[in-house]
Scaffold this motif. Structure first.
Motif, short mmCIF file in Angstrom:
data_model
loop_
_atom_site.label_atom_id
_atom_site.label_comp_id
_atom_site.label_asym_id
_atom_site.label_seq_id
_atom_site.Cartn_x
_atom_site.Cartn_y
_atom_site.Cartn_z
N LEU A 120 0.83 -1.20 0.00
CA LEU A 120 0.00 0.00 0.00
C LEU A 120 0.87 1.26 0.00
N ALA A 121 1.93 1.25 0.80
CA ALA A 121 2.81 2.42 0.85
C ALA A 121 3.51 2.64 -0.48
N GLY A 122 3.98 1.57 -1.10
CA GLY A 122 4.64 1.70 -2.39
C GLY A 122 3.73 2.29 -3.44
N TRP A 123 2.48 1.84 -3.46
CA TRP A 123 1.52 2.38 -4.42
C TRP A 123 1.24 3.85 -4.13
N ALA A 124 1.05 4.18 -2.84
CA ALA A 124 0.71 5.56 -2.47
C ALA A 124 1.80 6.53 -2.91
N VAL A 151 8.14 -2.02 7.97
CA VAL A 151 7.98 -1.38 6.66
C VAL A 151 8.88 -0.15 6.54
N GLY A 152 9.25 0.46 7.66
CA GLY A 152 10.09 1.64 7.61
C GLY A 152 9.50 2.86 8.30
N PHE A 153 8.29 2.75 8.85
CA PHE A 153 7.70 3.85 9.60
C PHE A 153 8.57 4.18 10.82
N ARG A 154 8.63 5.45 11.15
CA ARG A 154 9.37 5.89 12.34
C ARG A 154 8.41 6.45 13.38
N ARG A 155 8.66 6.08 14.61
CA ARG A 155 7.83 6.60 15.69
C ARG A 155 8.10 8.09 15.84
N GLU A 156 7.03 8.90 15.86
CA GLU A 156 7.20 10.35 15.89
C GLU A 156 6.68 10.98 17.18
N GLY A 157 5.93 10.24 17.97
CA GLY A 157 5.47 10.84 19.22
C GLY A 157 4.23 10.17 19.77
N LEU A 182 1.73 10.70 -3.45
CA LEU A 182 1.68 11.13 -2.06
C LEU A 182 3.09 11.36 -1.54
N ALA A 183 3.22 12.27 -0.56
CA ALA A 183 4.53 12.61 -0.04
C ALA A 183 4.80 12.03 1.34
N ARG A 184 3.73 11.74 2.07
CA ARG A 184 3.91 11.30 3.46
C ARG A 184 2.73 10.44 3.88
N LEU A 185 3.02 9.38 4.63
CA LEU A 185 1.99 8.53 5.23
C LEU A 185 2.15 8.55 6.74
N TRP A 186 1.01 8.43 7.41
CA TRP A 186 1.10 8.32 8.87
C TRP A 186 0.11 7.27 9.35
N ALA A 187 0.37 6.76 10.53
CA ALA A 187 -0.51 5.78 11.15
C ALA A 187 -0.46 5.97 12.65
N GLY A 188 -1.53 5.59 13.31
CA GLY A 188 -1.59 5.69 14.77
C GLY A 188 -2.00 4.37 15.37
N THR A 189 -1.42 4.01 16.49
CA THR A 189 -1.79 2.79 17.19
C THR A 189 -1.97 3.08 18.68
N ARG A 190 -2.74 2.24 19.33
CA ARG A 190 -2.79 2.34 20.78
C ARG A 190 -1.43 1.95 21.36
N PRO A 191 -1.04 2.53 22.49
CA PRO A 191 0.27 2.21 23.06
C PRO A 191 0.48 0.72 23.30
N VAL A 208 -0.06 6.36 19.63
CA VAL A 208 1.34 6.44 19.22
C VAL A 208 1.37 6.74 17.72
N LEU A 209 2.05 7.80 17.34
CA LEU A 209 2.04 8.26 15.95
C LEU A 209 3.31 7.83 15.22
N TYR A 210 3.12 7.31 14.01
CA TYR A 210 4.22 6.88 13.15
C TYR A 210 4.13 7.61 11.82
N GLY A 211 5.28 7.91 11.22
CA GLY A 211 5.31 8.56 9.92
C GLY A 211 6.25 7.86 8.97
N LEU A 212 5.93 7.98 7.67
CA LEU A 212 6.74 7.35 6.63
C LEU A 212 6.88 8.28 5.44
N LEU A 213 8.12 8.46 4.99
CA LEU A 213 8.40 9.17 3.75
C LEU A 213 8.84 8.16 2.70
N ALA A 214 8.79 8.55 1.45
CA ALA A 214 9.17 7.62 0.39
C ALA A 214 10.59 7.11 0.57
N THR A 215 11.47 7.96 1.06
CA THR A 215 12.87 7.58 1.25
C THR A 215 13.06 6.64 2.44
#
Length: 371
Positions: free
Chosen positions: A305-309, A335-341, A314-323, A358-365
């Protein structure tokens, strides 16, 4: 003055004639036409068609609108109908409506006729045109996009339903100074209708997925991570599946069924919600049925999904999960998402409480393939 004949984009728009009655009746009695054209008489007979040709269409012209037969330029046979209604002169505004006979569908006839009539309307002083479509009539929505109309919003309970009740309508709009050609889509169709890595396959969610999605989204562990954390009704899942293509065409979200590529069985679902088109950011979510867990399918799903997006702009993806949702966090990190806060109290919890996210972000790089 509106001409009696317009020829453009490979179609002929002309006045209806009495020798169109049989074809008009056959086209307007078709179940698809009956389903999506509000106010269409049922049954629709040749007598009805003759009334339309001799009284209904002339009345449309007399009210300041128009009612054209769409004809094949080579044979002059009826292919459908297109016209202007709801004309508001002081706003220089009108609504375009169209229908296409079963024998002419799939050939771009409606898009060509809409472009032809819109071009003439704009050339003669109209500033704004609308197309209003039923949410489930995605073929008509594709016509609007192909003719350069942009999604503008939803008219709630805007049209009556045969037998009682009301339906929403989706508004698509084109202005006289909009650029020529088809409207650009935020979320294009999938290549070959699917994404796959040979182990998992993603395809657009559809009406046949209701049972599997209802089973998935009513499981307690999935409900706990919903917003709000309450099980959906089956009717809500049906609406989601029926309107998935419409939301995709409008650029709001891309809703997928996740399949086991080997068996074709539904393994879960995932979605991309385009929450910030102006910044190129979207949110993604995913969940799997119990029998599909523990096999790495969620990681493969998110990676696909990220590769297609990123591939569609798209320039940035984010996701949130319960702690406490460690399993989901591991999927994102693989997949490469980084925890952001941590967003404190961001989501509604049970019994009026609030829960952290818990917020995660992903850039194409950040994707391993990009590195």
């Amino acid at each position: 003055m509106t001409p009696e004949v317009i020829e453009a984009h490979g179609v002929r728009l002309r006045l209806f004639r009495l020798d169109d009655a049989a074809d008009t009746a056959a086209a307007c009695a078709d179940p698809l036409t009956q389903r999506f054209i509000s106010g269409m008489p049922d049954p629709y007979t040749e007598e009805t068609a003759r009334w339309w040709i001799t009284e209904g269409a002339p009345a449309a012209w007399a009210s300041g609108g128009s009612a054209y037969a769409i004809a094949d330029p080579a044979t002059d046979r009826l292919l459908g109908g297109v016209g202007l209604s709801q004309v508001v002169p002081y706003r220089a505004q009108a609504e375009i409506g169209y229908w296409v006979a079963p024998w002419a569908r799939g050939r771009g006839v409606a898009s060509a006729a809409t472009r032809a009539l819109a071009g003439h309307a704009f050339a003669t002083g109209t500033a704004r045109l609308e197309v209003l479509t039923h949410p489930e009539n995605t073929a008509s929505q594709r016509v609007a996009l192909a003719a350069g109309f942009r999604h503008e919003g939803v008219r709630r309970s805007a049209t009556p339903v045969r037998g009682g009740g009301w339906h929403d309508l989706i508004a698509w709009v084109r202005l006289a100074d909009d650029p020529p050609g088809a409207a650009a889509r935020l979320l294009p169709d999938l290549p070959d209708g699917r994404l796959t890595d040979g182990v998992v396959t993603l395809r657009r969610l559809g009406p046949d997925d209701v049972a599997a999605m209802y089973r998935l989204h009513t499981r307690p562990e999935v409900v706990a991570n919903r917003v709000p954390p309450a099980p959906p009704t089956r009717a809500a899942i049906e609406r989601r599946c029926l309107k998935a293509e419409s939301h995709w065409l409008a650029g709001g979200s891309a809703d997928f069924a996740v399949l086991d590529a080997a068996t074709g069985a539904v393994a879960g679902g995932c979605a991309l919600v385009y929450d910030e088109p102006s910044t190129g950011q979207a949110m993604l979510g995913y969940s799997l049925l119990p029998e599909a867990r523990g096999r790495g399918l969620a990681t493969r799903t998110v990676r696909l999904l990220a590769g297609w997006a990123f591939g569609v702009g798209l320039a940035r993806l984010w996701a949130g999960t319960r702690p406490e949702n460690v399993a989901s966090q591991r999927v994102l990190e693989k997949v490469g998402f980084r925890r952001e806060g941590l967003a404190r109290g961001r989501l509604p919890g049970p019994d009026g409480t609030r829960v952290d996210s818990v917020l995660y972000g992903l850039l194409a790089t950040d994707l391993p393939s990009a590195r």
